[in-house]
Every structure is written in C-alpha cells, then in structure tokens.
Design a protein around this motif. Structure first.
Motif, short mmCIF file in Angstrom:
data_model
loop_
_atom_site.label_atom_id
_atom_site.label_comp_id
_atom_site.label_asym_id
_atom_site.label_seq_id
_atom_site.Cartn_x
_atom_site.Cartn_y
_atom_site.Cartn_z
N ILE A 171 0.84 -1.27 0.11
CA ILE A 171 -0.06 0.16 0.02
C ILE A 171 0.85 1.09 -0.04
CG2 ILE A 171 -1.91 1.20 1.20
CD1 ILE A 171 -2.66 -1.42 2.45
N HIS A 172 1.00 1.87 -0.87
CA HIS A 172 1.87 2.90 -1.22
C HIS A 172 1.19 4.41 -1.65
CE1 HIS A 172 1.92 3.36 -5.71
NE2 HIS A 172 1.40 2.23 -5.77
N GLY A 173 1.84 5.63 -1.20
CA GLY A 173 1.51 6.90 -1.37
C GLY A 173 2.08 7.72 -0.59
N GLU A 174 1.80 9.03 -0.91
CA GLU A 174 2.55 10.02 -0.14
C GLU A 174 2.32 10.13 1.17
OE1 GLU A 174 -0.61 13.74 -0.66
OE2 GLU A 174 1.03 13.76 -1.92
N ALA A 175 2.96 10.92 2.08
CA ALA A 175 3.00 10.91 3.60
C ALA A 175 1.57 11.36 3.88
CB ALA A 175 4.00 11.72 4.19
N GLY A 176 0.79 10.75 4.85
CA GLY A 176 -0.29 11.13 5.35
C GLY A 176 -1.43 10.71 4.62
N ILE A 177 -1.34 9.87 3.32
CA ILE A 177 -2.35 9.71 2.60
C ILE A 177 -3.47 8.55 3.51
CG2 ILE A 177 -1.36 7.75 1.22
CD1 ILE A 177 -3.23 10.94 -0.09
N GLY A 178 -2.89 7.80 4.12
CA GLY A 178 -3.89 6.94 4.86
C GLY A 178 -3.23 5.55 4.98
N LYS A 179 -2.05 5.23 4.64
CA LYS A 179 -1.29 4.00 4.55
C LYS A 179 -1.74 3.48 5.88
CE LYS A 179 2.69 5.45 3.34
NZ LYS A 179 2.12 7.01 3.10
N THR A 180 -1.10 3.92 7.09
CA THR A 180 -0.97 3.43 8.30
C THR A 180 -2.58 3.33 8.84
OG1 THR A 180 0.94 4.72 9.08
CG2 THR A 180 -0.48 3.82 10.86
N ALA A 181 -3.53 4.13 8.43
CA ALA A 181 -5.08 4.07 8.94
C ALA A 181 -5.53 2.73 8.17
CB ALA A 181 -5.88 5.14 8.39
N LEU A 182 -5.13 2.33 6.92
CA LEU A 182 -5.66 1.20 6.29
C LEU A 182 -5.01 -0.19 6.78
CD1 LEU A 182 -7.48 0.47 4.03
CD2 LEU A 182 -5.61 0.62 2.23
N LEU A 183 -3.86 0.12 7.33
CA LEU A 183 -3.14 -1.01 8.02
C LEU A 183 -3.79 -1.50 9.31
CD1 LEU A 183 0.77 -0.63 7.68
CD2 LEU A 183 -0.85 -1.85 6.03
N ALA A 184 -4.35 -0.25 10.16
CA ALA A 184 -5.00 -0.51 11.21
C ALA A 184 -6.31 -1.07 11.23
CB ALA A 184 -5.24 1.06 11.93
N HIS A 185 -6.95 -0.70 10.05
CA HIS A 185 -8.26 -1.44 9.71
C HIS A 185 -8.03 -2.84 9.55
CE1 HIS A 185 -11.87 -2.47 7.39
NE2 HIS A 185 -11.19 -2.98 6.28
N LEU A 224 0.98 -7.18 4.45
CA LEU A 224 0.71 -5.82 4.19
C LEU A 224 1.87 -4.89 4.27
CD1 LEU A 224 -2.94 -5.28 5.16
CD2 LEU A 224 -2.13 -6.13 3.12
N PHE A 225 2.47 -4.26 3.39
CA PHE A 225 3.52 -3.32 3.36
C PHE A 225 2.99 -1.90 3.12
CE2 PHE A 225 5.32 -7.50 2.53
CZ PHE A 225 6.42 -7.46 2.96
N GLY A 226 3.25 -0.86 4.32
CA GLY A 226 2.99 0.74 4.04
C GLY A 226 4.20 0.97 3.64
N LEU A 227 4.24 1.77 2.36
CA LEU A 227 5.39 2.24 1.54
C LEU A 227 5.24 3.90 1.02
CD1 LEU A 227 8.31 1.79 0.49
CD2 LEU A 227 7.39 0.95 -1.52
N ARG A 228 6.06 4.58 1.46
CA ARG A 228 5.82 6.08 1.18
C ARG A 228 6.59 6.47 -0.22
NH1 ARG A 228 8.34 10.60 4.66
NH2 ARG A 228 7.29 9.28 6.32
N ASP A 229 5.91 6.91 -0.97
CA ASP A 229 6.26 7.28 -2.21
C ASP A 229 7.12 8.38 -2.38
OD1 ASP A 229 4.53 5.86 -3.50
OD2 ASP A 229 3.08 7.16 -4.24
N GLY A 230 8.03 8.48 -2.98
CA GLY A 230 9.45 9.19 -3.15
C GLY A 230 10.56 9.03 -2.41
N VAL A 231 10.56 7.76 -1.46
CA VAL A 231 11.70 7.59 -0.66
C VAL A 231 11.81 6.20 -0.76
CG1 VAL A 231 12.38 7.46 1.82
CG2 VAL A 231 10.74 9.39 1.19
N ARG A 232 12.99 5.70 -1.25
CA ARG A 232 13.23 4.29 -1.63
C ARG A 232 12.30 3.85 -2.14
NH1 ARG A 232 14.95 1.12 3.42
NH2 ARG A 232 15.80 -0.17 1.90
N ALA A 233 11.68 4.30 -3.30
CA ALA A 233 10.43 3.82 -4.01
C ALA A 233 10.84 2.32 -4.55
CB ALA A 233 10.38 4.84 -5.22
N ASP A 234 11.86 1.79 -4.69
CA ASP A 234 12.17 0.64 -4.92
C ASP A 234 12.53 -0.50 -3.70
OD1 ASP A 234 14.62 1.63 -4.43
OD2 ASP A 234 15.72 0.76 -6.27
N ALA A 235 12.03 0.16 -2.86
CA ALA A 235 12.41 -0.68 -1.67
C ALA A 235 11.81 -2.27 -1.34
CB ALA A 235 12.14 0.04 -0.18
#
Length: 917
Positions: free
Chosen positions: A29-43, A161-172
């Motif tokens: 699950i990837h996107g910019e900071a604050g976009i809701g990745k952590t919230a979706l993981l919590a769900h 499930l992986f939460g990944l921020r766009d723009g930082v180590r995008a190929d992580a």
C-alpha cells in the motif's frame, strides 16, 4: 473510521477473507506521507482481531536503518518460542538475527526462507496478518527477508501488508501487488472536515481543502497549526502559497509549527527522542538528564498529542512529527542530542568504545547504536569513533546485514584521517554494497578508491566487484577489460595463482557475453599462459567456465555433471552469488538432454535468485533460456514476452550472447510453427550478434533448417562451413549428428537426384544420435526431417516408422509444435490421427515446481526438507503435492517412489544399438 476508502478496504478485506480459508497474499500500500497507509493497516488489524486471527507488526524507523534485523526483531520477538519446529539451519539463523543466540545469521536466502517458515508455523493456529509500516525506513536485512517471504506465500493463511511512502526508496519493495492511495474525493473531504474539524470558517475550510489536495492527514493537521483567529477566517490561514509545495511538506511544516510552540525543555526532549527513536523511555530520560531536562518536561508534548507515553515507551503520533522535530533543530542541538544518547548508552558495559563483537547480539546492538550516535555527533575526523564504526560494520556483516555494513564502513572512512585506512574502509564499503546488490552505490564508492594504494588481494577483490557492477550496469566488454587488467597486475605476485585463474575465468565469461571474438581470444590467450598447477582447488568461476566449454563442444554429460555439482555446492556452502550462474548452466544442460521440466524449474529458480540479488546480467540469460523452453512447448505468448524482456536489457548493455539466445528462442518458436521466413530472420539476427565460431555453433543447425525450409538454399553455404569446422573440433557424436542432418537437408534441397546421399546422411545422423548421450529433442527432429523426406520420396512405410518415433518423442517432451508437425505428416500418408490422440505422460501435466517437489518427495525428502531446499514453506510443499497427486493418478506419498525413474532419467549412452549405462 476511514473516509472515502471503501474500495481500498474491500481489497484488503478480500485478502483477509482468503486467509481464513488457508490462502495467502501480500500487498504493498503506497502513497505520499499522510495519505492513509497506516490507517488502512490499522483497519486490517482490527478486522483480523475481530476474526480471532493473529497480528504481527513492525515499523521502519529511519534512525535504525543501518541496524540489521531491527525490523525483523520487532515483528517476530513475540513468537520467538515458535522456532523449534523449523529446520535447524533456519531456526539457528532466525535466533541469531533476533539476538537470542550468538553467531552469525544465515545468508539472505536462508533468512528469507526461515521467515517464511516461521510465519507458516505461526499461521498453523489460524490466519496471520503481518503489518510492515514505513517499509521505506526498514533496515535492508529485514526488508530483504520479509519481501522474500512475501513473494513466496502460497497456502499458509498469511497476509502481509506493506506501507510504503512514495518518493523515498521507491524501489524498496518489488515484485508484489500494489495499491496506490490517492487523495480523497470531494465528498469524503467535506465529510471528514465536518466530522473532525467542525469549527472552521468557510474561508478557512476552503483554503485547507485547496492546500491539502485530499490528503487526510493534511486535512486534520493543517487546522491544528492555525490560531483561533485563523480558524475563524479573520486572517489568511495558510502562509505558504498554494501549489509551491506538496501536501507532505505542508504537513511537515504544520508539525514544525506545533513543535515550535512548545517550551524549550520539551523541544529538547523531543529532539533526543527523534534522534534515537528507539521508543526506550529509560534511555531517553538518561540522555535528556545530561541536557538538563526531566520527565515532567514531556507533559506539554503529551498534552498536544504529539507523542504517546507508557511506563516504558515513547511513541510519536506520526513519523512526520519525529522528522519535523529533528529537521527543525539547529545542527548544534542535534549534535548535542546524539552525544547525550551515546553517553547514556555507554553506561552499559557492552557500550564501551573499542569492545569487539562478543556474540551477545543484544549487547552488540547497543554498541552499534552508540557507534552511530557518536558518528552523528562528530563533525570532523576521530580515529576512535572510526574504529567503533568499523566494529559496527564487522558485526553487521557477521549478521548478513550487507547494506548496514556498507554504510558503517563508509562512515568510518569519513571519520579517519589516515589515507591508507580510508582506502581500505572504502573498499570494504564497496564490497558489502555489492553483496547487498546496491550496484549504483558500489560504482560511486569504487570511483573514490585509489586502487594503486591497495594490496594485491584487496585490489583483486575490488576489480571483481567493479566487474560485477559493470556487468549489471554497463557492458560485459568493459567488465572483461577490468578483469584482464587486474590479471596483468597480479600476475607478478607468485602467491596469487589461484586468484589469477579465477579472475581470468570471469574475464572469459564476460568476454563471451560480449560475443566479440577478439576479446574472447585475448582472454583465452591469458588463460593458456596460466601455470599448470593453477587448476587444483578450482573455484566456481573456473568450474563454471569448464562446464560452459563442455556445453559448447556438445559434451552435455560433462556440462550437466559440472553444473549439478556447482548447484549442489552453492547450496551447501551458501555461495548464493554464484547460484544463478550455476542454475543457468544446469538449465541449459538439462534442456540439451531433454529434461525440460527440470530445466524450467532450474531456470525459474535462477531467475528468482538473480532478481533477488539485482543480477540483471544473469537474469537476462535466464529469461532467454525460459523463452527457449517456452518455444519448444509452443507457448508463443510466454516465449515472446520473455525474449522481448531479455532483448530490452541485452541490447543497450551489449550482452550480445544473451541477445543471440533470445533471438534463437524466437527463431525456434517460428520454426516449430512452420513460419520458416520468420525463423530465418530471427536466427540470422542471432547469428549476427556473436562473431565467435564456437558461440554461434549451437544455433547453426536451426539456421540451416530455416534457410532450407524458406527456399533460401544460397544462405546455407556459409553456416554449413562453420558447422563442419565446429563438429570436427568438438569431436562429439551429438555434433556429428547435427552436421549429418544438415548435410541431408542441403543435399535434399539442391534439386538433384542424389537421394542415396540424402538417405546416407540421415542414417549417419541417427547412428550418431544413438552413439552418444541421449538428446531426445534433436533425435526427434532428425526422425521428423527424415520422415518428411521419405514421405516426399513416396517411401511411406519407412516414413511412417520415422514419423511415429518422432511423434512419440515430441509428445513425451511436451514439444507440441513439433508433435503437430509429425502428426500432420502422418495424416498425409493416411494415418488416422487427430490432435486429440496425443498421449502425454502424466508427469508432463505437472508445473515445473510441482515436478520438483514430487521428485524430491519421491526420493524420500520430508516436506520441511523440501521447503528448505526450494525456499518454500512446508505448507506450500504440501499444497503442491495435494495438487500433483490427482494429476499423477496416485493417492498417497507411498506411491511416489515408483515415479522416480521417470522423474530422474539417466543419461544413457548407446553404442551401435546396444544400451550401456
């Protein structure tokens, strides 16, 4: 409650639902900071808990990226008691990584397979959810192991499930399905603000909506940074002009504004926490005391909900709070915070500067953390801190944390004023970065090294690393030159003969990849000058070179023997770096002797290993090999996809031999489907890629056949001349058989009545096929071509015999296009056949992985032993067997040994009609 994420929640819920049925899945699950990745993981965590499943979590922490296996420790520490059922090597590796025992952790594949097995073991009690948040900040060793496991999930009941921020180590995180979170739609935005921030004026709300771009965290945090007047809309609520910065930077600015409002002692304590971010409240208090603060100074930050406190831990509400706190502090304050943390860590005996690695991993972790804090607090050079960083690098390397070791070596090099020591440390950083497949970084590090200052052994290692980088980032021609220049330098060292042989073997392999005859000759000339006693104790480069030479002279028994031994030794010695090359050689040898299922399994595994290690050069060859196998089966879509992918990488990097293999795969596909003109074009393109006669020899019989079938006999003379020279030099029955078959084809196409000569050449070809190691596909092609010619000569009875033999061979191999050709010829002489009469072996119904699992199980291996060897989970092995039994017409494991002869056919050499083992 999540706003505007119904579709995203449904996708996660579907994964969780399948896990309750025993299936597995993974999602990034990837996107910019604050976009809701952590919230979706919590769900996902909440849904799993509601279904009585288990949840394991880990969160990447930027300040701990260089501490190997820190993320894995977070994830698995609560289930460390479940490691006993694992294979002993896997359990040992995991215990070492988690700090439960001393000694080194396993290699990357052992660790990845161990994590997979551990998750499967935990999931045996019920569905398991693994959450990896802020994966971009996870240490490399943990992320390697977790993504390895995620890519091999099958039937364990595990969801990752992986939460990944766009723009930082995008190929992580690569090779997994992805879900991109974008900004909320307008309805969700207005609903969120109405529910959560109801006191905003219309003007303020409009500006917040405009600047947030639908980012949920921005919608909540930007209002928190406003004064009462701004919230009421009496002044401009946003100081930054719209459109100049991203929502993530606006959120960061919002957090910085909230932190700036705090009392200075509170900001100091937050800075110390941000500098370490281990969450250890005791360490935070001991470090902060040195800066004149106390526990009470945290109360304003807690009241502002910037942090959450428990009896033992401090947690930032959001990673951006930590980042905002650290980035907003002046350099002098950051240095002071790191120094205070280093001093606090030194209170424990294991943190003493200069203490070597003890095997006590918990103590080593403290020493590593202290070393990194000391390095962060040092603005110039400091030999003692450089020594501490080098020790941290050694410990990281011992735990197979190559990326962390490389970073530590590089920082140690920056901290020393000694030029010789700096060169040595930079070389170590380059070696370990290559081990971690960080090839662009390796190239940058090697550019900073004064090679003339290195001793011969280190210089040799550096040259080999530079060549690896050049193979994957540049061209094989330059890699060959690097290695030959290295050989010239170390030739003068009498104690470097073994290194010299290995370096020249690698140089020859690189030269062959280029396809350039002059470069190959140059490497071979140097190899010919090696001392006679340099062969004993040959390593993988020399052995693989020997196997490749055997293959090029059509000695497929020797090639198979050497390749199988190399694969076996790579596994036993955990030499994973040479495993893709060994598997590639094995796949080619197995293909030559008609073991297509095994060849496919070896090539698939080799490609997976190559991709795991970033070995794009070898991956290109393996794709071409898989394309060839697909061509033989008549799978045009897969063949084209794989060959195109191989060419897309081979062409710009000058990997001409791999490009030739890819073109040959496309040529074989066309030839089998009866498209002679297309086949000729592809095979001539393959031939043009290499100008060395031995390298081009394997495709010459296909090229001659395509030219004859396309009616271009004038384009056979030059290939035939080279084929004759190669067959004479090879001196192998397999080469002789191909030469006679091509002579028969060209004789039959010249329009003369030399029927006796054609028949004699076909007969000689068949005799040679039976006079050497079995090559069923080539033997079948000779039978087919002979049968086609006999039919045209109206010798139907003889033709029928040849064509039936060819049909049986092709159906057994699964070479469907050629089987179709044989069937068509038989129909032409009145045989009542149809496409439905094919009698393929039940073994041909198995996938390559199912066949490999069945083969090992038939040999007596347990599910756990099979899982360890194939990097699967035991439950996945069981699933493959469950699917294979009905295909094989058996009902239990006890029936498997009877299949072993068919699964492992011997390499039979026949001589003049009598079979001898």
């Amino acid at each position: 409650m999540l706003y505007g994420r119904g579709a995203e929640q449904d996708r996660v819920d579907q994964l969780l639902s399948r896990a309750r049925k025993g299936e597995s899945g993974a999602l990034v699950i990837h996107g910019e900071a604050g976009i809701g990745k952590t919230a979706l993981l919590a769900h996902a965590a909440q849904r799993t808990a509601e279904g009585h499943g288990r949840v394991l979590r880990t969160v990447g922490i930027e300040s701990e990226m260089e501490l190997p296996f820190g993320g894995l420790h977070q994830l698995l520490r609560s289930v460390a008691d479940r490691l006993d059922p694992l294979h002993v090597a896997q359990a040992s590796a995991l215990r070492a990584a988690l700090g439960l025992t001393g000694g080194p952790a396993g290699d990357r594949f052992t660790m990845g397979a161990a994590v997979l097995a551990a998750l499967a073991e935990v999931a045996s009690d019920g569905p398991l959810l693994c959450l990896v948040d802020d994966a971009q900040w996870l240490d490399g060793a943990s992320l390697d192991a977790l993504t390895f496991a995620a890519r091999r999930l099958h039937g364990e009941g595990v969801v990752m499930l992986f939460g990944l921020r766009d723009g930082v180590r995008a190929d992580a995180v690569t090779g997994l399905p992805r879900l991109h979170l974008q900004g909320l739609d307008p309805l969700a935005v207005h609903t969120l603000l109405a529910d959560r921030v109801p006191d905003l004026s219309p003007f303020a709300r409009g500006r917040i909506i405009e600047q947030s771009c639908g980012n949920p965290l921005a919608l909540l945090e930007l209002p928190a940074a406003l004064t009462a007047e701004q919230r009421a809309g009496r002044v401009n609520p946003i100081t930054l002009p719209a459109g100049l910065v991203t929502p993530a930077s606006r959120i960061q600015e919002s957090f910085q504004e909230q932190v700036r409002r705090l009392p200075d002692p509170t900001r100091t304590m937050l800075l110390v926490a941000a500098a370490d971010d281990s969450g250890d409240l005791d360490l935070l208090l001991r470090a902060s005391t040195r800066l004149g603060t106390t526990l009470e100074d945290l109360e304003p930050a807690e009241a502002a909900t910037l942090v959450q406190l428990t009896e033992h831990t401090l947690t930032f509400r959001h990673p951006l709070v930590r980042s905002a706190t650290y980035q907003d502090a002046a350099l002098a304050r950051r240095v002071a915070a790191h120094r205070a943390l280093a001093e606090a860590l030194a209170e424990h005996p294991a943190g003493t500067l200069g203490t070597p690695a003890t095997g006590n991993t918990h103590a080593d972790r403290r020493a590593d953390r202290r070393a990194w804090h000391l390095a962060a607090a040092t603005t110039g050079t400091d030999e003692a801190v450089a020594e501490a960083m080098e020790e941290a690098a050694i410990r990281a390397g011992g735990r197979r944390g190559a990326a962390a070791a490389s970073a530590a070596y590089e920082r140690a090099a920056q901290l020393t004023a000694d030029p010789a020591r700096r060169t040595r440390l930079l070389a170590a950083a380059a070696f370990t970065s290559a081990e971690a497949a960080q090839f662009p970084r390796t190239a940058a590090l090697t550019d900073r090294i004064d090679a003339l200052a290195l001793d011969p052994a280190t210089f040799t290692d550096l040259a080999r690393v530079r060549a690896i980088v050049e193979l994957d980032q540049g061209s094989p021609r330059r890699a060959a030159h690097i290695l030959m220049e290295c050989a010239d330098r170390i030739r003068s060292s009498p104690d470097r003969d073994s290194d010299l042989a290995a370096v020249l073997a690698e140089a020859l392999q690189a030269a062959q990849s280029s396809g350039a005859a002059d470069l190959i000759a140059e490497a071979e000339t140097r190899m010919a000058a090696l001392p006679a006693d340099s062969a004993p104790g040959a390593g993988f480069p020399e052995r693989i070179t020997a196997g490749g030479r055997a293959q090029l002279r059509a000695d497929h028994v020797a090639a198979h023997r050497e390749a199988a031994a190399c694969v076996r030794d790579c596994r036993a010695q955990h030499v994973i770096g040479w495993l893709p090359t060994s598997l590639h050689l094995l796949a080619q040898a197995q293909s030559a002797i008609g073991r297509y299922q095994e060849a496919g399994a070896a090539a698939e595994e080799g490609l997976a290993v190559a991709e795991e290690f970033g070995r794009n050069h070898r991956g290109t060859y393996l794709r071409a090999t898989l394309a060839t196998l697909a061509a033989l089966r008549g799978d045009g879509e897969r063949c084209t996809t794989l060959a195109t992918a191989a060419l897309a990488y081979a062409d710009p990097h000058g990997i001409n031999l791999a490009a030739a293999h890819a073109h040959r795969a496309l040529g074989l596909l066309a030839l089998g489907l009866g498209r002679a003109e297309d086949a000729l074009a592809q095979l001539e393109a393959a031939d043009a890629r290499v100008d060395h006669p031995t390298l081009s020899a394997p495709l010459l019989p296909d090229l001659v056949e395509a030219a004859v079938r396309a009616g271009c006999r004038d384009r056979t003379a030059e290939p035939m001349s080279r084929l004759e020279a190669w067959a004479s030099a090879a001196g192998q029955p397999a080469a002789t058989a191909l030469l006679h078959r091509c002579r028969a084809l060209t004789e039959a196409s010249n329009g003369s009545a030399r029927t006796q000569a054609v028949a004699e050449h076909f007969a000689a070809a068949l005799h040679a096929h039976t006079d050497g190691p079995v090559q069923p596909f080539e033997h079948g092609r000779t039978e087919l071509l002979f049968g086609e010619w006999l039919r045209r000569e109206r010798r139907r009875t003889d033709a029928r015999h040849r064509l039936h033999a060819a049909l049986e061979t092709f159906e057994t191999l699964g070479a469907l296009p050629w089987a179709s050709r044989a069937r068509t010829e038989l129909q032409a002489i009145g045989e009542p056949l149809s496409p439905d009469t094919a009698t393929r072996s039940p073994l041909a119904r198995l996938s390559p992985q199912e066949r490999e699992v069945v083969r090992l199980a038939a040999g007596g291996a347990t599910n756990r032993e099979i899982a360890t060897q194939l990097f699967l989970s035991p439950r996945t092995v069981g699933h493959h067997l469950y699917r294979a039994f009905p295909k094989l017409g058996i009902t239990s494991r006890t029936d498997l040994p009877s299949l072993l002869p068919a699964l492992e056919p011997r390499l039979v050499i026949t001589s003049r009609g009598s079979d001898t083992p």
